[in-house]
Design an enzyme around this catalytic site. Sequence first.
Site, PDB file in Angstrom:
ATOM      1  N   VAL A  80     -58.836 -62.536   5.021  1.00  8.67           N
ATOM      2  CA  VAL A  80     -59.466 -61.278   4.615  1.00  8.67           C
ATOM      3  C   VAL A  80     -59.565 -60.336   5.810  1.00  8.67           C
ATOM      4  CG1 VAL A  80     -61.603 -60.243   3.754  1.00  8.67           C
ATOM      5  CG2 VAL A  80     -60.820 -62.430   2.821  1.00  8.67           C
ATOM      6  N   CYS A  81     -59.222 -59.061   5.569  1.00 11.17           N
ATOM      7  CA  CYS A  81     -59.423 -58.018   6.585  1.00 11.17           C
ATOM      8  C   CYS A  81     -59.983 -56.791   5.879  1.00 11.17           C
ATOM      9  CB  CYS A  81     -58.132 -57.711   7.325  1.00 11.17           C
ATOM     10  SG  CYS A  81     -56.871 -56.922   6.298  1.00 11.17           S
ATOM     11  N   ALA A  82     -59.977 -55.656   6.542  1.00 12.02           N
ATOM     12  CA  ALA A  82     -60.567 -54.453   5.957  1.00 12.02           C
ATOM     13  C   ALA A  82     -59.751 -53.907   4.794  1.00 12.02           C
ATOM     14  CB  ALA A  82     -60.746 -53.383   7.029  1.00 12.02           C
ATOM     15  N   GLY A 103     -56.113 -55.154   4.101  1.00  9.07           N
ATOM     16  CA  GLY A 103     -55.038 -56.025   3.633  1.00  9.07           C
ATOM     17  C   GLY A 103     -53.871 -56.190   4.577  1.00  9.07           C
TER      18      GLY A 103
END
Length: 376
Positions: free
Chosen positions: A72-74, A76
Amino acid sequence: MTVKTMTVKEIAKKVINKEELFILDVRNEDDFADWKIEGDKFEYLNKPYFDLIDGIDSIKDQIPTDRDVVVVCAKGGSSEFVAEQLVEAGFDNVYSLEGGMKAWSEHLEPVKIADLNDGGELYQFVRLGKGCLSYMVISDGEAALIDAVRMTDVFIDFAEEKEATIKHVFDTHLHADHISGGREIAEKTGAIYWLPPKDASEVQFNYRPLEDGEDVQIGSSKISVQALYSPGHTIGSTSFIVDDHYLMSGDILFIDSIGRPDLAGKAEDWVSDLRETLYKRYKALSEDLVVLPAHYMTNHELYEDGSVAKKLGELYKENHGLNVDDEDEFRQMVTVNLPPQPNAYQEIRQTNMGKISPESEKKREMEIGPNRCAVK
Protein backbone atom coordinates in the site's frame (compact mmCIF):
# COMPACT_ATOMS: atom_id res chain seq x y z
CA MET A 1 6.46 -7.82 -15.28
CA THR A 2 2.73 -7.70 -14.49
CA VAL A 3 2.00 -7.37 -10.78
CA LYS A 4 -1.29 -8.64 -9.40
CA THR A 5 -3.52 -5.92 -7.98
CA MET A 6 -6.11 -5.90 -5.25
CA THR A 7 -9.01 -3.45 -5.41
CA VAL A 8 -10.35 -1.40 -2.53
CA LYS A 9 -13.63 -3.28 -2.85
CA GLU A 10 -11.79 -6.56 -2.26
CA ILE A 11 -10.06 -5.03 0.77
CA ALA A 12 -13.43 -3.81 2.05
CA LYS A 13 -14.83 -7.34 1.89
CA LYS A 14 -11.86 -8.61 3.90
CA VAL A 15 -12.47 -5.91 6.55
CA ILE A 16 -16.17 -6.75 6.84
CA ASN A 17 -15.65 -10.52 6.77
CA LYS A 18 -12.77 -10.22 9.28
CA GLU A 19 -10.36 -12.10 7.02
CA GLU A 20 -6.61 -12.25 7.43
CA LEU A 21 -4.38 -9.96 5.39
CA PHE A 22 -0.80 -8.77 5.66
CA ILE A 23 -0.27 -5.13 4.70
CA LEU A 24 3.12 -3.77 3.70
CA ASP A 25 2.59 0.00 3.89
CA VAL A 26 5.36 1.89 2.10
CA ARG A 27 4.28 5.42 3.03
CA ASN A 28 6.38 7.41 5.45
CA GLU A 29 6.13 6.60 9.14
CA ASP A 30 4.16 9.69 10.13
CA ASP A 31 1.47 9.07 7.51
CA PHE A 32 1.19 5.43 8.53
CA ALA A 33 0.91 6.33 12.23
CA ASP A 34 -1.79 8.89 11.47
CA TRP A 35 -3.99 6.75 9.23
CA LYS A 36 -3.97 3.24 7.82
CA ILE A 37 -6.31 0.54 6.55
CA GLU A 38 -7.89 -1.01 9.62
CA GLY A 39 -8.86 -4.67 9.83
CA ASP A 40 -9.47 -6.85 12.87
CA LYS A 41 -7.23 -9.63 11.53
CA PHE A 42 -4.80 -7.51 9.55
CA GLU A 43 -1.07 -7.50 10.28
CA TYR A 44 1.17 -4.61 9.29
CA LEU A 45 4.70 -3.77 8.32
CA ASN A 46 5.53 -0.14 7.66
CA LYS A 47 8.68 0.37 5.58
CA PRO A 48 9.00 3.67 3.71
CA TYR A 49 9.34 3.41 -0.05
CA PHE A 50 12.61 5.33 -0.10
CA ASP A 51 14.19 2.63 2.06
CA LEU A 52 13.28 0.03 -0.56
CA ILE A 53 14.34 1.72 -3.80
CA ASP A 54 17.64 -0.16 -3.84
CA GLY A 55 16.13 -3.51 -2.90
CA ILE A 56 13.85 -5.39 -0.56
CA ASP A 57 16.45 -7.60 1.15
CA SER A 58 15.88 -5.82 4.48
CA ILE A 59 12.24 -6.96 4.65
CA LYS A 60 12.20 -10.36 2.89
CA ASP A 61 12.31 -12.27 6.16
CA GLN A 62 9.32 -10.31 7.47
CA ILE A 63 6.97 -11.04 4.55
CA PRO A 64 4.73 -14.08 5.17
CA THR A 65 4.18 -16.74 2.51
CA ASP A 66 1.05 -18.34 4.00
CA ARG A 67 -1.45 -15.52 3.32
CA ASP A 68 -2.12 -12.65 0.94
CA VAL A 69 0.20 -9.66 1.14
CA VAL A 70 -0.90 -6.29 -0.23
CA VAL A 71 1.53 -3.42 -0.71
CA VAL A 72 0.00 0.00 0.00
CA CYS A 73 1.15 3.54 -0.83
CA ALA A 74 -0.54 6.90 -1.29
CA LYS A 75 -1.72 6.51 -4.89
CA GLY A 76 -0.60 3.09 -6.18
CA GLY A 77 2.65 3.78 -8.03
CA SER A 78 5.21 3.13 -5.29
CA SER A 79 3.37 0.03 -4.11
CA GLU A 80 3.48 -1.44 -7.61
CA PHE A 81 7.26 -0.93 -7.75
CA VAL A 82 7.81 -2.63 -4.37
CA ALA A 83 5.38 -5.46 -5.19
CA GLU A 84 7.29 -6.10 -8.42
CA GLN A 85 10.53 -6.51 -6.48
CA LEU A 86 8.88 -8.97 -4.10
CA VAL A 87 7.50 -11.02 -7.00
CA GLU A 88 10.95 -11.11 -8.59
CA ALA A 89 12.27 -12.36 -5.25
CA GLY A 90 9.91 -15.35 -5.44
CA PHE A 91 6.80 -14.18 -3.55
CA ASP A 92 3.70 -15.25 -5.47
CA ASN A 93 1.17 -14.06 -2.87
CA VAL A 94 1.86 -10.32 -3.27
CA TYR A 95 -0.53 -7.69 -4.61
CA SER A 96 -0.40 -3.93 -5.10
CA LEU A 97 -3.40 -1.94 -3.85
CA GLU A 98 -4.98 -0.34 -6.90
CA GLY A 99 -5.23 3.42 -6.36
CA GLY A 100 -3.57 3.32 -2.95
CA MET A 101 -4.87 5.15 0.09
CA LYS A 102 -6.50 7.74 -2.14
CA ALA A 103 -8.82 5.07 -3.53
CA TRP A 104 -9.33 3.56 -0.08
CA SER A 105 -10.44 6.94 1.27
CA GLU A 106 -13.10 7.24 -1.43
CA HIS A 107 -14.61 3.74 -1.46
CA LEU A 108 -18.24 3.43 -0.38
CA GLU A 109 -19.77 0.09 0.56
CA PRO A 110 -23.61 0.08 0.35
CA VAL A 111 -25.38 -2.02 2.99
CA LYS A 112 -29.12 -2.56 3.19
CA ILE A 113 -30.37 -1.61 6.64
CA ALA A 114 -34.07 -2.41 6.36
CA ASP A 115 -37.22 -2.78 4.33
CA LEU A 116 -39.56 0.08 5.12
CA ASN A 117 -43.32 0.49 4.80
CA ASP A 118 -44.98 -0.38 1.49
CA GLY A 119 -41.85 -1.60 -0.27
CA GLY A 120 -39.53 1.18 0.82
CA GLU A 121 -35.85 0.55 1.52
CA LEU A 122 -33.14 2.09 3.68
CA TYR A 123 -29.44 1.84 2.74
CA GLN A 124 -26.30 2.81 4.59
CA PHE A 125 -23.17 3.71 2.62
CA VAL A 126 -20.09 2.84 4.66
CA ARG A 127 -16.91 4.78 3.87
CA LEU A 128 -14.46 2.42 5.52
CA GLY A 129 -11.43 4.60 4.84
CA LYS A 130 -12.87 7.60 6.69
CA GLY A 131 -15.46 6.12 9.04
CA CYS A 132 -18.20 8.16 7.33
CA LEU A 133 -21.77 6.91 6.99
CA SER A 134 -24.33 8.17 4.47
CA TYR A 135 -27.93 7.08 3.93
CA MET A 136 -30.49 6.66 1.17
CA VAL A 137 -34.23 6.26 1.72
CA ILE A 138 -36.12 4.85 -1.28
CA SER A 139 -39.90 4.81 -1.65
CA ASP A 140 -42.10 4.47 -4.74
CA GLY A 141 -39.43 5.57 -7.18
CA GLU A 142 -38.27 8.50 -5.05
CA ALA A 143 -35.07 8.73 -3.03
CA ALA A 144 -33.76 10.94 -0.25
CA LEU A 145 -30.11 11.21 0.79
CA ILE A 146 -28.78 12.05 4.24
CA ASP A 147 -25.17 13.16 4.85
CA ALA A 148 -23.93 12.24 1.37
CA VAL A 149 -20.15 12.50 0.91
CA ARG A 150 -18.44 14.02 -2.14
CA MET A 151 -18.36 10.85 -4.29
CA THR A 152 -21.66 11.95 -5.79
CA ASP A 153 -21.77 9.54 -8.75
CA VAL A 154 -21.96 6.58 -6.37
CA PHE A 155 -25.28 7.82 -4.99
CA ILE A 156 -26.68 8.94 -8.33
CA ASP A 157 -25.78 5.63 -10.00
CA PHE A 158 -27.17 3.62 -7.09
CA ALA A 159 -30.49 5.48 -7.27
CA GLU A 160 -30.65 4.81 -11.01
CA GLU A 161 -30.04 1.10 -10.40
CA LYS A 162 -32.96 1.16 -7.99
CA GLU A 163 -35.07 3.05 -10.57
CA ALA A 164 -35.46 5.93 -8.16
CA THR A 165 -35.18 9.69 -8.64
CA ILE A 166 -33.36 11.67 -5.96
CA LYS A 167 -35.88 14.26 -4.74
CA HIS A 168 -34.38 15.39 -1.43
CA VAL A 169 -30.85 15.79 -0.07
CA PHE A 170 -30.28 16.49 3.65
CA ASP A 171 -27.22 17.35 5.70
CA THR A 172 -27.53 16.97 9.45
CA HIS A 173 -25.06 19.84 9.94
CA LEU A 174 -22.26 21.79 8.28
CA HIS A 175 -19.55 19.14 8.08
CA ALA A 176 -15.95 19.89 9.08
CA ASP A 177 -14.26 16.52 8.54
CA HIS A 178 -15.34 15.78 4.98
CA ILE A 179 -16.73 17.58 1.96
CA SER A 180 -20.46 17.18 1.52
CA GLY A 181 -21.84 15.91 -1.77
CA GLY A 182 -25.24 17.38 -1.00
CA ARG A 183 -25.12 20.57 -3.05
CA GLU A 184 -23.57 18.87 -6.10
CA ILE A 185 -26.14 16.06 -6.04
CA ALA A 186 -28.97 18.58 -5.78
CA GLU A 187 -27.56 20.53 -8.72
CA LYS A 188 -27.19 17.38 -10.86
CA THR A 189 -30.61 15.93 -10.06
CA GLY A 190 -32.80 18.94 -9.34
CA ALA A 191 -33.41 17.68 -5.80
CA ILE A 192 -34.16 20.02 -2.90
CA TYR A 193 -31.10 20.60 -0.72
CA TRP A 194 -32.08 20.94 2.94
CA LEU A 195 -29.76 22.50 5.53
CA PRO A 196 -30.24 23.53 9.18
CA PRO A 197 -30.45 27.34 8.93
CA LYS A 198 -28.34 27.99 12.04
CA ASP A 199 -25.44 26.21 10.33
CA ALA A 200 -26.12 27.85 6.96
CA SER A 201 -25.91 31.53 7.86
CA GLU A 202 -22.74 31.99 5.77
CA VAL A 203 -23.42 29.67 2.84
CA GLN A 204 -23.07 31.15 -0.64
CA PHE A 205 -25.77 29.16 -2.43
CA ASN A 206 -29.50 28.52 -2.32
CA TYR A 207 -30.89 25.90 0.04
CA ARG A 208 -34.15 25.01 1.78
CA PRO A 209 -34.11 25.79 5.53
CA LEU A 210 -34.76 22.67 7.60
CA GLU A 211 -36.59 23.64 10.76
CA ASP A 212 -37.24 21.60 13.90
CA GLY A 213 -40.34 19.44 13.46
CA GLU A 214 -40.37 19.65 9.65
CA ASP A 215 -41.71 16.40 8.20
CA VAL A 216 -40.65 15.57 4.64
CA GLN A 217 -42.56 12.75 2.94
CA ILE A 218 -40.75 10.41 0.54
CA GLY A 219 -42.75 8.67 -2.21
CA SER A 220 -46.49 8.12 -2.47
CA SER A 221 -46.31 5.78 0.54
CA LYS A 222 -45.10 8.87 2.41
CA ILE A 223 -42.16 7.54 4.37
CA SER A 224 -41.48 10.22 6.93
CA VAL A 225 -38.17 12.06 7.42
CA GLN A 226 -38.80 14.23 10.48
CA ALA A 227 -36.32 16.87 11.65
CA LEU A 228 -35.31 17.05 15.32
CA TYR A 229 -33.19 20.05 16.32
CA SER A 230 -30.25 18.58 18.24
CA PRO A 231 -27.43 21.13 18.69
CA GLY A 232 -24.10 20.47 20.34
CA HIS A 233 -21.71 19.29 17.65
CA THR A 234 -22.62 22.45 15.78
CA ILE A 235 -25.17 25.12 16.68
CA GLY A 236 -27.48 23.90 13.91
CA SER A 237 -27.07 20.13 14.22
CA THR A 238 -30.35 18.43 13.32
CA SER A 239 -31.21 14.74 13.61
CA PHE A 240 -33.82 12.86 11.60
CA ILE A 241 -36.38 10.29 12.63
CA VAL A 242 -37.04 8.11 9.59
CA ASP A 243 -40.13 5.93 9.23
CA ASP A 244 -40.71 6.29 13.02
CA HIS A 245 -38.03 3.63 13.59
CA TYR A 246 -34.61 5.10 12.82
CA LEU A 247 -32.73 7.99 14.41
CA MET A 248 -30.18 9.59 12.08
CA SER A 249 -28.01 11.18 14.76
CA GLY A 250 -25.44 12.92 12.53
CA ASP A 251 -22.31 13.75 14.53
CA ILE A 252 -24.12 14.08 17.88
CA LEU A 253 -24.21 10.45 18.98
CA PHE A 254 -22.15 7.49 17.78
CA ILE A 255 -22.19 3.83 18.79
CA ASP A 256 -19.23 4.01 21.15
CA SER A 257 -18.70 7.76 21.57
CA ILE A 258 -20.35 11.17 21.33
CA GLY A 259 -19.81 14.22 19.12
CA ARG A 260 -17.20 16.87 19.84
CA PRO A 261 -18.31 20.51 20.18
CA ASP A 262 -15.14 22.32 19.11
CA LEU A 263 -14.89 22.17 15.31
CA ALA A 264 -16.19 25.71 14.87
CA GLY A 265 -14.21 27.01 17.84
CA LYS A 266 -17.22 26.95 20.17
CA ALA A 267 -16.45 24.13 22.59
CA GLU A 268 -17.19 26.03 25.81
CA ASP A 269 -20.32 27.63 24.31
CA TRP A 270 -21.80 24.43 22.92
CA VAL A 271 -21.17 21.99 25.77
CA SER A 272 -24.52 22.82 27.36
CA ASP A 273 -26.29 22.29 24.03
CA LEU A 274 -24.56 18.94 23.58
CA ARG A 275 -25.59 17.77 27.03
CA GLU A 276 -29.14 19.05 26.55
CA THR A 277 -29.45 17.07 23.32
CA LEU A 278 -27.98 13.83 24.67
CA TYR A 279 -29.47 13.87 28.15
CA LYS A 280 -32.89 15.44 27.47
CA ARG A 281 -33.91 15.63 23.81
CA TYR A 282 -32.74 12.12 22.95
CA LYS A 283 -33.75 10.76 26.35
CA ALA A 284 -37.35 11.70 25.59
CA LEU A 285 -37.35 9.52 22.46
CA SER A 286 -38.32 5.85 22.24
CA GLU A 287 -35.57 3.50 23.36
CA ASP A 288 -36.50 1.27 20.43
CA LEU A 289 -35.30 3.79 17.85
CA VAL A 290 -32.33 2.40 15.92
CA VAL A 291 -29.49 4.93 15.97
CA LEU A 292 -27.78 5.40 12.60
CA PRO A 293 -24.88 7.85 13.05
CA ALA A 294 -22.89 9.78 10.45
CA HIS A 295 -19.60 8.23 11.62
CA TYR A 296 -18.02 5.37 13.48
CA MET A 297 -14.62 5.22 15.19
CA THR A 298 -13.34 1.65 14.98
CA ASN A 299 -14.17 -1.55 13.10
CA HIS A 300 -15.52 -3.27 16.19
CA GLU A 301 -18.64 -1.09 15.70
CA LEU A 302 -19.34 -2.87 12.39
CA TYR A 303 -21.86 -5.69 12.35
CA GLU A 304 -21.16 -8.84 10.31
CA ASP A 305 -22.78 -7.30 7.23
CA GLY A 306 -20.70 -4.14 7.57
CA SER A 307 -23.50 -1.96 8.93
CA VAL A 308 -23.27 0.38 11.92
CA ALA A 309 -26.41 0.63 14.08
CA LYS A 310 -27.71 0.09 17.60
CA LYS A 311 -30.91 0.77 19.53
CA LEU A 312 -31.01 4.00 21.52
CA GLY A 313 -31.89 2.17 24.73
CA GLU A 314 -28.78 0.00 24.42
CA LEU A 315 -26.60 3.07 23.91
CA TYR A 316 -27.94 4.61 27.11
CA LYS A 317 -26.73 1.49 28.90
CA GLU A 318 -23.38 1.06 27.15
CA ASN A 319 -22.10 4.41 25.83
CA HIS A 320 -20.01 6.15 28.49
CA GLY A 321 -20.76 9.58 27.02
CA LEU A 322 -24.43 9.12 27.92
CA ASN A 323 -23.70 8.19 31.54
CA VAL A 324 -21.73 11.08 33.04
CA ASP A 325 -24.00 12.37 35.79
CA ASP A 326 -21.79 15.24 36.91
CA GLU A 327 -22.09 18.21 34.54
CA ASP A 328 -18.61 19.51 35.35
CA GLU A 329 -17.13 16.10 34.58
CA PHE A 330 -19.03 16.05 31.29
CA ARG A 331 -17.77 19.53 30.41
CA GLN A 332 -14.21 18.46 31.16
CA MET A 333 -14.59 15.33 29.04
CA VAL A 334 -15.71 17.16 25.90
CA THR A 335 -13.45 20.23 26.12
CA VAL A 336 -10.10 18.99 27.50
CA ASN A 337 -7.63 16.56 25.90
CA LEU A 338 -9.66 16.26 22.72
CA PRO A 339 -8.21 14.29 19.79
CA PRO A 340 -6.53 16.30 17.01
CA GLN A 341 -8.92 18.24 14.84
CA PRO A 342 -9.57 16.87 11.34
CA ASN A 343 -7.05 17.74 8.65
CA ALA A 344 -7.90 20.99 6.81
CA TYR A 345 -11.18 21.27 8.72
CA GLN A 346 -11.39 25.03 8.25
CA GLU A 347 -10.97 24.68 4.47
CA ILE A 348 -13.53 21.89 4.47
CA ARG A 349 -16.03 24.10 6.27
CA GLN A 350 -15.42 26.91 3.78
CA THR A 351 -15.92 24.48 0.90
CA ASN A 352 -19.19 23.25 2.38
CA MET A 353 -20.30 26.89 2.73
CA GLY A 354 -19.53 27.53 -0.94
CA LYS A 355 -16.92 30.15 -0.07
CA ILE A 356 -14.15 28.29 -1.89
CA SER A 357 -14.28 25.78 -4.76
CA PRO A 358 -11.18 23.55 -4.72
CA GLU A 359 -10.32 21.29 -7.64
CA SER A 360 -10.97 17.56 -7.24
CA GLU A 361 -7.39 16.68 -6.36
CA LYS A 362 -7.27 19.40 -3.72
CA LYS A 363 -10.48 18.05 -2.20
CA ARG A 364 -8.86 14.62 -1.92
CA GLU A 365 -5.84 16.12 -0.17
CA MET A 366 -8.06 18.05 2.26
CA GLU A 367 -9.78 14.85 3.36
CA ILE A 368 -6.66 12.73 3.84
CA GLY A 369 -6.57 11.18 7.31
CA PRO A 370 -8.96 9.51 9.74
CA ASN A 371 -12.33 10.65 11.02
CA ARG A 372 -11.92 12.81 14.14
CA CYS A 373 -15.43 13.95 15.03
CA ALA A 374 -15.86 11.93 18.21
CA VAL A 375 -15.12 12.18 21.93
CA LYS A 376 -14.60 8.91 23.77
